[in-house]
Design a protein around this motif. Sequence first.
Motif, mmCIF file in Angstrom:
data_model
loop_
_atom_site.group_PDB
_atom_site.id
_atom_site.type_symbol
_atom_site.label_atom_id
_atom_site.label_comp_id
_atom_site.label_asym_id
_atom_site.label_seq_id
_atom_site.Cartn_x
_atom_site.Cartn_y
_atom_site.Cartn_z
ATOM 1 N N ARG A 1 -61.569 -2.375 40.391
ATOM 2 C CA ARG A 1 -60.807 -1.181 40.735
ATOM 3 C C ARG A 1 -61.778 -0.016 40.923
ATOM 4 N N ASN A 2 -61.692 0.607 42.074
ATOM 5 C CA ASN A 2 -62.585 1.714 42.405
ATOM 6 C C ASN A 2 -61.765 2.983 42.606
ATOM 7 N N TYR A 3 -62.285 4.060 42.053
ATOM 8 C CA TYR A 3 -61.540 5.314 42.089
ATOM 9 C C TYR A 3 -62.523 6.456 42.303
ATOM 10 N N TYR A 4 -62.168 7.409 43.151
ATOM 11 C CA TYR A 4 -62.955 8.633 43.244
ATOM 12 C C TYR A 4 -62.039 9.798 43.561
ATOM 13 N N ASN A 5 -62.450 10.974 43.139
ATOM 14 C CA ASN A 5 -61.788 12.185 43.608
ATOM 15 C C ASN A 5 -62.823 13.285 43.783
ATOM 16 N N ILE A 6 -62.655 14.035 44.848
ATOM 17 C CA ILE A 6 -63.495 15.194 45.156
ATOM 18 C C ILE A 6 -62.613 16.423 45.039
ATOM 19 N N PHE A 7 -63.109 17.445 44.389
ATOM 20 C CA PHE A 7 -62.242 18.589 44.120
ATOM 21 C C PHE A 7 -62.990 19.905 44.327
ATOM 22 N N ALA A 8 -62.217 20.924 44.587
ATOM 23 C CA ALA A 8 -62.737 22.286 44.685
ATOM 24 C C ALA A 8 -61.647 23.243 44.258
ATOM 25 N N GLU A 9 -62.030 24.290 43.578
ATOM 26 C CA GLU A 9 -61.056 25.268 43.128
ATOM 27 C C GLU A 9 -61.736 26.624 43.016
ATOM 28 N N ALA A 10 -60.996 27.680 43.332
ATOM 29 C CA ALA A 10 -61.526 29.035 43.251
ATOM 30 C C ALA A 10 -60.490 29.951 42.638
ATOM 31 N N ASN A 11 -60.963 30.898 41.837
ATOM 32 C CA ASN A 11 -60.104 31.885 41.212
ATOM 33 C C ASN A 11 -60.624 33.272 41.592
ATOM 34 N N TYR A 12 -59.784 34.057 42.266
ATOM 35 C CA TYR A 12 -60.219 35.350 42.775
ATOM 36 C C TYR A 12 -59.413 36.459 42.126
ATOM 37 N N GLN A 13 -60.135 37.431 41.592
ATOM 38 C CA GLN A 13 -59.480 38.591 41.002
ATOM 39 C C GLN A 13 -59.133 39.560 42.137
ATOM 40 N N ASN B 1 -57.718 18.629 46.119
ATOM 41 C CA ASN B 1 -58.277 17.381 45.598
ATOM 42 C C ASN B 1 -58.106 16.295 46.644
ATOM 43 N N ALA B 2 -59.153 15.520 46.866
ATOM 44 C CA ALA B 2 -59.090 14.342 47.735
ATOM 45 C C ALA B 2 -59.343 13.120 46.882
ATOM 46 N N ASN B 3 -58.446 12.153 46.964
ATOM 47 C CA ASN B 3 -58.492 11.010 46.056
ATOM 48 C C ASN B 3 -58.303 9.716 46.830
ATOM 49 N N GLU B 4 -59.026 8.678 46.406
ATOM 50 C CA GLU B 4 -58.818 7.358 46.993
ATOM 51 C C GLU B 4 -59.007 6.290 45.925
ATOM 52 N N PHE C 1 -55.502 2.443 49.129
ATOM 53 C CA PHE C 1 -54.688 3.561 49.581
ATOM 54 C C PHE C 1 -55.441 4.332 50.662
ATOM 55 N N ASN C 2 -54.692 4.966 51.511
ATOM 56 C CA ASN C 2 -55.301 5.993 52.337
ATOM 57 C C ASN C 2 -55.660 7.176 51.445
ATOM 58 N N ALA C 3 -56.680 7.914 51.833
ATOM 59 C CA ALA C 3 -57.063 9.091 51.051
ATOM 60 C C ALA C 3 -55.885 10.053 50.970
ATOM 61 N N ILE C 4 -55.656 10.598 49.775
ATOM 62 C CA ILE C 4 -54.559 11.527 49.544
ATOM 63 C C ILE C 4 -55.136 12.907 49.238
ATOM 64 N N PHE C 5 -54.674 13.913 49.954
ATOM 65 C CA PHE C 5 -55.134 15.279 49.753
ATOM 66 C C PHE C 5 -54.029 16.057 49.034
ATOM 67 N N SER C 6 -54.396 16.671 47.917
ATOM 68 C CA SER C 6 -53.417 17.397 47.104
ATOM 69 C C SER C 6 -53.869 18.844 46.935
ATOM 70 N N PRO C 7 -53.201 19.782 47.614
ATOM 71 C CA PRO C 7 -53.555 21.198 47.474
ATOM 72 C C PRO C 7 -52.759 21.875 46.364
ATOM 73 N N LYS C 8 -53.206 23.038 45.967
ATOM 74 C CA LYS C 8 -52.462 23.867 45.024
ATOM 75 C C LYS C 8 -52.796 25.322 45.277
#
Length: 771
Positions: A455-467, A479-482, A506-513
């Motif tokens: 079983r192989n799993y990866y996720n690439i993520f990025a997040e920013a918090n702006y005042q 987040n991009a996950n496969e 799975f196809n890569a799944i992109f999850s925004p927030k």
Amino acid sequence: MFLTVLFRKLMLLTFLLQTIAGFSKVNIQVNIQGKVINANGVALTQTKIVSLKTNKEVLVTKTGRFNVQEIGFYSFQCKGYHFKTIRLEANKFHTIQLELNALELEEIIVMANHIPKQLKKATAAIAIISPKDIARSNHTDFAPILNRVPGLFMQNGALNTNRITIRGIGSRNLFGTAKIRAYFKEIPLTNGSGETTIEDFELAAIGSMEIIKGAASSIYGAGLGGVIQLNPKAANLNEVSLQPEFLLGSFGLQKYMLKANYGDSNHAVKAVYSDTKSDGFRENNNYSRETFTVHTNHYLGQHNELTFLASYVNLKAFIPSSLNEQTFRDRPQSAAFTWKQAKGFEDSQRGIFGLSWKHSYNDNVQQITSVFTSFRENYEPRPFNILDETTLAVGARTRLLGNFNFLDKTLKWTIGAEVFKDIYQSKTFANLYRDFPEGTGSVQGDNLSDFKENRNYYNIFAEANYQFTTNTNVTIGINANETSYVLKDRFEVSQDNPDQSGSFSFNAIFSPKIGLSHSFSKNISVFSSVSHGFSPISLEETLLPNGQINTNLKPETGWNYEIGTRGSYFDNKLLFNASIYRLNIENLLVSRRTAADEFIGINAGKTQHDGLELEVFYKWIENEKINLQLFANYILNNFVFKEFIDNEKNFSGNDLTGVPSSVFNAGVDFNAANGFYGNINYQYVGSMPITDANSLYSNAYNLTNFKVGYAFNFLKDIKVNTFFGVNNLFNETYASQILINASSFGGNAPRYFYPGNPVNYFTGINFNYLF
């Protein structure tokens, strides 16, 4: 004349000594540097440092660093943490570690999204379980602790039989916890199939927990239900201590524990050993577990920090399983007949090991990299077969974390990746217990299956918090996950045993927030968020009876919409949290029975999770003699099948199975200056639908637990803590876990219910010897 000359010489000598002393003071002026952090290594930039000699305040940089020019005692104070007085010495880089203060949760710095921020400024629903929350129980069972968190519900049929749900997610998983991600610091506890086990860990080795509720965590794989982050109990700097503890309780409960800590100004090691045994309330309910946990911190100068974490668990627990309704009411102490005959149990060993390195390139950019490995070996005789399985996982996680000014406002950001691979091997064997005299228990027979799963799993993520403004913060993440599986069927192929080898990806799944928080005043803030999440499909769900892999299945996905508020009144005496949310799930995965022992996974519809969560905490009395605090929280769940058609059965509009309609918690905590302390906790759990057709519901129930203790100093260096507690004070009969949609076999009634423990007691004592 003589006296005059002597007086002049004394005056000259005094002048010379004062001149030398003044010259020495100039020359012995030193440059002492250090850093202030919390137990998780997060810089506490709002710390107030005051010299006890001069009463002057020392400035702290945005990375938590400080600089002083004089040896001496200094006071370190930060809202949300207990203050410390430390003597700062020359020729050392001092790392000052402050401990969480559970009475000021709104001020605590959370790391739930890897970007440090005050809880009251967070843009997602985050719950903190403090050391005080953990200490309310007997360090044996996770359920009473987790069930005080609004939105989180843990059912426990036994110490080794549990299911955790967050906002209803995971309720349809028959055994164990799924669709919720969990980490032990940086190390994933969720395997490649999305299954999570946290209850085997030693509670006394856990310092705190941070829980993100809903699909609001882009940096942790965007799990549908949320994320549970276990933070190990920090190794204390500048402390050498030994803490033995002994506990006894009802149903043969015995627990022995030893904690040891060694720390100097920059290095610390904490080790925790525990041995827990219980006969259990029910038949075939014996439990035996040994754990060993080590956590180390190493602060290597100004720019590098190293931590090591290791945990080993050796568990053997018998399984009484579920009961039908009649037996549950008449003889709840019974085990299921077949499980009692087979003497079913699980015998497992598991370990996790991780090494993390944190490097600060400068005041604005740092990198945190972790490598980890874990293993699990499990042998489980069950009435229908015997399972022998092993899992080996390796992985790494790295991220950059930084901040800079953009349009005169602070933008904090993180970007990173997580990858791991686990190798799962399983064999099943026939269980021949029926062919042997009663009492023999399980006997291993012929091999029935032999699988190896990569079983192989990866996720690439990025997040920013702006005042965005002084009072407004915006968070954006993706987040991009496969996930992929490769299955090798190593069993002999025949007409009755088709080759099930194959692969599934799975196809890569992109999850925004996106999230927003705004402070209307110093004490009141609101937050809102929109986020996407998903849960992976297990390989077992993709297998068809003919041995082929169903490539048409889709993972469950969902959008979470939430708005909430946090704040305080009456000079921070009253703290509150409130939120309402809607979580829409698509591609609902269900197991459809195709034959007596065959199931296939299908996408059968949609669910809608609407909920309300309220929480208040009131510091009723605060003075030198006693502290008395009250807390209460309430959740209202309206979770329904928005669309659910299975064959010709239409369950659309029905209540979601396995989730209580409402939960209410209330309690009182007190601490007296003379050493007495205690708490009492009340919980109401509403009824739960047991079948998709809503033809059967569990009964609502009420539980009351309390604990009292006395802490005192013995001799000079030994602190003693004695305690006594009662769980289920009023001896309520209730189902602590239900098995949804249970089937009947051989004309027997379905077994839906796991009985909860009746009234039970515990008492113990621990010693803390400071060397």
